[in-house]
Design a protein around this motif. Structure first.
Motif, PDB file in Angstrom:
ATOM      1  N   GLN A  72     -11.186   0.539   4.944  1.00  0.00           N
ATOM      2  CA  GLN A  72      -9.772   0.902   5.037  1.00  0.00           C
ATOM      3  C   GLN A  72      -9.276   0.831   6.478  1.00  0.00           C
ATOM      4  O   GLN A  72      -8.156   0.372   6.747  1.00  0.00           O
TER       5      GLN A  72
ATOM      6  N   TYR B   7      -8.881  -2.792   7.419  1.00  0.00           N
ATOM      7  CA  TYR B   7      -7.700  -3.373   6.770  1.00  0.00           C
ATOM      8  C   TYR B   7      -6.435  -2.969   7.529  1.00  0.00           C
ATOM      9  O   TYR B   7      -5.566  -3.804   7.815  1.00  0.00           O
TER      10      TYR B   7
ATOM     11  N   ASN C  64      -3.898  -5.465   9.703  1.00  0.00           N
ATOM     12  CA  ASN C  64      -2.480  -5.534   9.362  1.00  0.00           C
ATOM     13  C   ASN C  64      -1.587  -5.102  10.521  1.00  0.00           C
ATOM     14  O   ASN C  64      -0.522  -5.687  10.747  1.00  0.00           O
TER      15      ASN C  64
ATOM     16  N   TRP D  70       1.018  -7.718  12.158  1.00  0.00           N
ATOM     17  CA  TRP D  70       2.442  -7.375  12.018  1.00  0.00           C
ATOM     18  C   TRP D  70       3.088  -7.176  13.386  1.00  0.00           C
ATOM     19  O   TRP D  70       4.215  -7.618  13.630  1.00  0.00           O
TER      20      TRP D  70
ATOM     21  N   TYR E 293       6.283  -0.394   6.541  1.00  0.00           N
ATOM     22  CA  TYR E 293       5.641  -1.568   5.933  1.00  0.00           C
ATOM     23  C   TYR E 293       4.232  -1.227   5.435  1.00  0.00           C
ATOM     24  O   TYR E 293       3.842  -1.579   4.314  1.00  0.00           O
TER      25      TYR E 293
ATOM     26  N   ARG F 177       4.525   0.884   2.371  1.00  0.00           N
ATOM     27  CA  ARG F 177       5.039   0.138   1.228  1.00  0.00           C
ATOM     28  C   ARG F 177       3.980  -0.788   0.631  1.00  0.00           C
ATOM     29  O   ARG F 177       3.952  -1.030  -0.576  1.00  0.00           O
ATOM     30  N   THR F 178       3.129  -1.335   1.481  1.00  0.00           N
ATOM     31  CA  THR F 178       2.121  -2.278   0.994  1.00  0.00           C
ATOM     32  C   THR F 178       0.820  -1.588   0.598  1.00  0.00           C
ATOM     33  O   THR F 178      -0.188  -2.246   0.331  1.00  0.00           O
ATOM     34  N   GLY F 179       0.829  -0.279   0.560  1.00  0.00           N
ATOM     35  CA  GLY F 179      -0.365   0.430   0.090  1.00  0.00           C
ATOM     36  C   GLY F 179      -1.533   0.390   1.058  1.00  0.00           C
ATOM     37  O   GLY F 179      -2.691   0.525   0.662  1.00  0.00           O
ATOM     38  N   ALA F 180      -1.242   0.168   2.326  1.00  0.00           N
ATOM     39  CA  ALA F 180      -2.340   0.120   3.295  1.00  0.00           C
ATOM     40  C   ALA F 180      -2.899   1.512   3.595  1.00  0.00           C
ATOM     41  O   ALA F 180      -4.025   1.652   4.067  1.00  0.00           O
TER      42      ALA F 180
ATOM     43  N   PHE G 119      -0.151 -16.144  12.295  1.00  0.00           N
ATOM     44  CA  PHE G 119       1.261 -15.706  12.263  1.00  0.00           C
ATOM     45  C   PHE G 119       2.124 -16.682  11.468  1.00  0.00           C
ATOM     46  O   PHE G 119       3.067 -16.282  10.793  1.00  0.00           O
TER      47      PHE G 119
ATOM     48  N   ARG H  54       1.611 -15.476   8.075  1.00  0.00           N
ATOM     49  CA  ARG H  54       2.154 -14.121   7.885  1.00  0.00           C
ATOM     50  C   ARG H  54       3.680 -14.143   7.730  1.00  0.00           C
ATOM     51  O   ARG H  54       4.236 -13.326   7.012  1.00  0.00           O
TER      52      ARG H  54
ATOM     53  N   TYR I 138       5.512 -11.959   4.977  1.00  0.00           N
ATOM     54  CA  TYR I 138       6.492 -10.904   5.265  1.00  0.00           C
ATOM     55  C   TYR I 138       7.830 -11.215   4.587  1.00  0.00           C
ATOM     56  O   TYR I 138       8.519 -10.320   4.109  1.00  0.00           O
TER      57      TYR I 138
ATOM     58  N   LEU J  40       7.827 -10.247   0.977  1.00  0.00           N
ATOM     59  CA  LEU J  40       8.020  -8.815   0.743  1.00  0.00           C
ATOM     60  C   LEU J  40       9.448  -8.381   1.074  1.00  0.00           C
ATOM     61  O   LEU J  40      10.084  -7.674   0.286  1.00  0.00           O
TER      62      LEU J  40
ATOM     63  N   ARG K 181       4.581  -8.866  -3.436  1.00  0.00           N
ATOM     64  CA  ARG K 181       3.405  -8.482  -2.663  1.00  0.00           C
ATOM     65  C   ARG K 181       2.431  -9.651  -2.600  1.00  0.00           C
ATOM     66  O   ARG K 181       2.124 -10.265  -3.627  1.00  0.00           O
TER      67      ARG K 181
ATOM     68  N   PRO L 275     -10.478  -4.843  -0.897  1.00  0.00           N
ATOM     69  CA  PRO L 275     -11.579  -3.920  -0.567  1.00  0.00           C
ATOM     70  C   PRO L 275     -11.093  -2.585   0.013  1.00  0.00           C
ATOM     71  O   PRO L 275     -11.815  -1.599  -0.051  1.00  0.00           O
ATOM     72  N   HIS L 276      -9.880  -2.550   0.533  1.00  0.00           N
ATOM     73  CA  HIS L 276      -9.401  -1.301   1.130  1.00  0.00           C
ATOM     74  C   HIS L 276      -8.903  -0.335   0.071  1.00  0.00           C
ATOM     75  O   HIS L 276      -8.663   0.835   0.365  1.00  0.00           O
ATOM     76  N   ALA L 277      -8.710  -0.818  -1.160  1.00  0.00           N
ATOM     77  CA  ALA L 277      -8.200   0.059  -2.223  1.00  0.00           C
ATOM     78  C   ALA L 277      -8.899  -0.347  -3.513  1.00  0.00           C
ATOM     79  O   ALA L 277      -8.313  -0.975  -4.386  1.00  0.00           O
TER      80      ALA L 277
ATOM     81  N   ILE M   8      -7.668  -0.116  -7.335  1.00  0.00           N
ATOM     82  CA  ILE M   8      -6.438  -0.735  -7.820  1.00  0.00           C
ATOM     83  C   ILE M   8      -6.666  -2.221  -8.086  1.00  0.00           C
ATOM     84  O   ILE M   8      -7.132  -2.942  -7.198  1.00  0.00           O
TER      85      ILE M   8
END
Lengths: 515, 515
Positions: free
Chosen positions: A17, A20, A24, A28, A177, A180-183, B241, B244, B248, B251, B257, B283-285, B288
């Motif tokens: 986590q 990740y 991000n 970003w 952000y 919103r993205t579940g990070a 980038f 990305r 972005y 979203l 997503r 892997p971070h969640a 889900i």
């Protein structure tokens, strides 16, 4: 024992986590200009001689917790603070008496005053002044027997070069952000926060509108040239993107052209017409002159910016010009610690001179007790507090002038005072330490993570445009006055100083909680 | 002697003007994400172990000159190219015969075909395919006795991982910004260019709308999960980038997503339901699951991405899934050089099979002659051209597969061919070199300036969403088809290869001129 103010926070992160989030945030931030130039200790000039590299600005991984009531308090009182400080800046007599107390103690303040007096004798050509202010606070928790008071206490009020408006808008967008993205994982106890918990700072748009208000109020060109705004800057400037975001917004949203002028080049690149109109020529286009409507100082706020007589000549040159100054010398002086101290000294009569009656109780509420270190009765009492090792634990000693990096904290105070001549003591003020509620966060700096207890400082931006006193309006007149977004700055609770650009602390945003 | 095609350009810069442009480009690019991660030769992992640094993407200081008629030609023909290549991708029999000619010559193509055949035998579960294409051209000048022809000639057509859509939008905004703010001096001869000379690339918005079209056409979830798009990526990725910016935009503008999935982790992080629905778990969640509507390949286009059997298993896994592939294997194969060659071999009968009658003359106009190197009559004639040192001066030899870095230019061709077994010759195609009009520019790379003659390649993006053949529609059906912005890539005229990420060339935008 009382229950803690804040819920358990932030959620625990495992390695995946964390990684990740880090990835991000790194991507970003560069994609959106939440960036700074790297420190030379990180990337030396040998590695990157042309200075093309950038790095993620120091940020917190999570938005820090902040009591919703305090956040609203800070936002709602900003226009009262704008009024207060613009009134102080218009009261030359009163400011003069404050400066008198610093003669022989603070050369910088004295020199600023001399610049003002020189221009005053010639006659000021510009009656408008722009303030892009930032009022800085910490949450102070006062535990009473059967209750608890939670409120904001002011750390300082910045009347010049209030920074991080650009990055503050970006960091709240980043945190929203990530959410919103579940990070962010949910807290183990099931509590969670939502996008509406993280207020979006509007500082870029709002501060820029302030510059546009001045630019417009300046009126038509006096010299038949195109009009522009000058950003007076330090060089080199690691925090350049923070400033550039305002410059780009000026152009994109308002079609207003701004130029960056290094403080050291003022006398080479600007010129005063006979009628004091300020003309600017960029060295890259030497055949084109611009008329400057507004000079926005992101330099010149600290003695470190005045290495020789040249910089003082430059400041005088700008002050006497017809351009609207953001800020004028008097406004700069209104932000000195001495002013804050005389307002916040218990039982001070000064506030009533400047503030609207209705504003006074709300302003007083945000004052932390501040004591002079002079030989007045209050000053003598303060000296004995400062020299008492145990009592000093709850105090901070600050120089009266602008610019961070010189505060002395808690038990270091007695030793520090004993190490300097007693005649220099009045150049400092003594403040009660504000005791914010404890919380944890993670700061990213140069890609490294620093975890632990943190302390947050809320900055609320304010825009104020005013006219100095005239025969009809002896107290002058406020033309524009609004609250202009917020900044949260967060540092580890072991470090004394909170300046982000100086390498301490991080830009952050608020996760509002009801306490 | 004929007059030069282009006017004198770019304007001369003195040191001050150069420095002003450089400062403005360095700051603007980082503030707006026109950036790449630095090469390890510039910044080693020892200096920046967590990879937090970024640098200005290699860009030209000026937008390069480009004939307005050629720019319009490239934009207006893009939908015809989209139709052409989507028709090829739907013609499995024909593609199969092309692949047959490469068996034993190009293992990569053969393997891709095998993946397709495996999935075909199981039965495809998804009838939709998305193409985010890019057709690359150079301006070719043909001098005739009393006139001159100036037109586009196609370099290649990319059906997979068409890159730089993100940065192309940013660089045209940068060049327009520099022009608008007067950072460019006027040409000495008084000629100048205006913002309308520099078309704004809309690639970010337009390619993103393509992904959204596929995402929407996928329909409702089959598994009762939230829907997402997967960006299949290489790791590490310096050009992150660029990618990305699309993520972005997905979203921010569409609420869709997307997740970045490294090609090497496909089998760990995705799972196929019994009905071939593709499920993704970040892997971070790990609690889900997401249902993947669309897999956008920014990896897997080159043999270098397939280091072991695992990557082939991963490609098969994705191909057999219900997710819409951007692109499918057949679409990937449609972009192989062999296809371009058989279409562009003089007197080829193939174009008529796929293109609308009205499109054919316009498409033919953009073909540069391409020859096979097999033992057909055309191939034998081409071999004698290629082995002739003088004639080879006007030729380029290209491998049939995707991915740059392996072209052989001009006089190096005979020696190269003699150095490999003759049986391998048919794995290459031979193209007439396109001869673009000479011009100068300055490229910034890692803060260093490279001045001199440059060669430009125009890429026009195209979005195409189609349905494969059904009983009712044996030729399938195009559902969406539009031109999607442009890229100009510019390299020094001494270097052979033009890939920007590989360290050659720069992103650029067009300064349109009437020729």
């Amino acid at each position: 024992m009382k229950s803690p103010i804040f819920p358990k926070y932030p959620p625990a992160l495992d390695d995946t986590q964390t990684s990740y989030l880090l990835t991000n945030i790194k991507d970003w931030s560069i994609a959106h200009g939440l960036a700074v130039r790297p420190q030379s200790a990180f990337i030396s000039a040998t590695v990157d001689p042309s200075g093309v590299l950038a790095t993620t600005a120091p940020v917190t991984i999570f938005p820090s917790l902040f009591p919703r009531s305090c956040f609203e308090q800070g936002r709602s009182i900003q226009t009262a603070y704008n009024r207060l400080y613009s009134a102080i800046a218009r009261d030359e007599d009163w400011l003069g008496s404050i400066v008198q107390e610093l003669v022989g103690i603070d050369d910088f303040i004295t020199k600023l005053w001399e610049v003002h007096m020189t221009v005053k004798q010639e006659g000021y050509t510009q009656s408008l002044t722009l303030g892009l202010f930032r009022s800085d606070y910490m949450v102070h928790v006062e535990e009473l027997e059967n209750s608890r008071n939670v409120g904001l206490k002011q750390v300082e009020f910045n009347t010049i070069a209030s920074s991080f408006g650009g990055l503050s808008s970006k960091v709240s967008t980043l945190h929203r952000y990530l959410l919103r993205t579940g990070a962010y994982p949910a807290n183990k106890d099931g509590s969670s926060f939502t996008e509406s918990s993280i207020p979006q700072s509007q500082a870029i748009a709002s501060l820029t509108r302030g510059l546009v208000a001045a630019h417009t109020a300046y009126g038509p060109s006096k010299s038949d040239k195109n009009l522009c705004i000058i950003f007076l800057v330090q060089e080199p400037e690691r925090n350049v993107f923070d400033q550039r975001h305002l410059e780009y917004e000026l152009l994109e949203a308002h079609g207003v052209r701004a130029f960056r002028l290094p403080f050291a080049r003022v006398l080479e690149e600007t010129h005063l017409n006979d009628d004091k109109t300020l003309l600017y020529t960029s060295p890259h286009a030497s055949d084109i002159q611009w008329e400057v409507t507004t000079v926005y100082l992101r330099a010149g706020y600290s003695p470190d910016d005045y290495l020789s007589g040249t910089e003082w000549d430059a400041r005088l040159h700008l002050e006497r010009s017809r351009a609207i100054k953001c800020p004028s010398i008097l406004t700069h002086l209104a932000g000195c610690k001495k002013v804050q101290q005389v307002l916040a000294t218990p039982h001070s009569p000064h506030l009533e001179r400047f503030a609207l009656k209705d504003d006074i109780p709300r302003l007083l509420d945000t004052f932390a007790p501040i004591y002079p270190l002079d030989k007045s009765q209050a000053g003598l009492e303060a000296r004995s507090l400062a020299l008492n090792t145990e009592r000093a634990q709850r105090l901070v000693l600050k120089p009266q002038r602008e610019g961070g990096g010189n505060n002395v904290y808690r038990k270091a105070i007695p030793e520090f005072l004993k190490g300097i001549p007693e005649s220099h003591w009045p150049a400092h003020i003594l403040m009660e330490m504000i005791e914010p509620p404890p919380q944890d966060n993670i700061i990213i700096r140069n890609g490294e993570l620093q975890r632990g207890g943190v302390i947050c400082e809320l900055g609320v931006y304010g825009v104020c445009l005013w006219e100095s006193s005239t025969d009809e309006e002896p107290k002058g007149r406020v033309l524009e006055n609004w609250e202009a977004g917020y900044l949260l700055r967060t540092k580890g609770d072991q470090s004394g100083e909170g300046g982000v650009a100086a390498g301490f602390g991080a830009v952050d945003s608020c996760c509002l909680v009801d306490v």
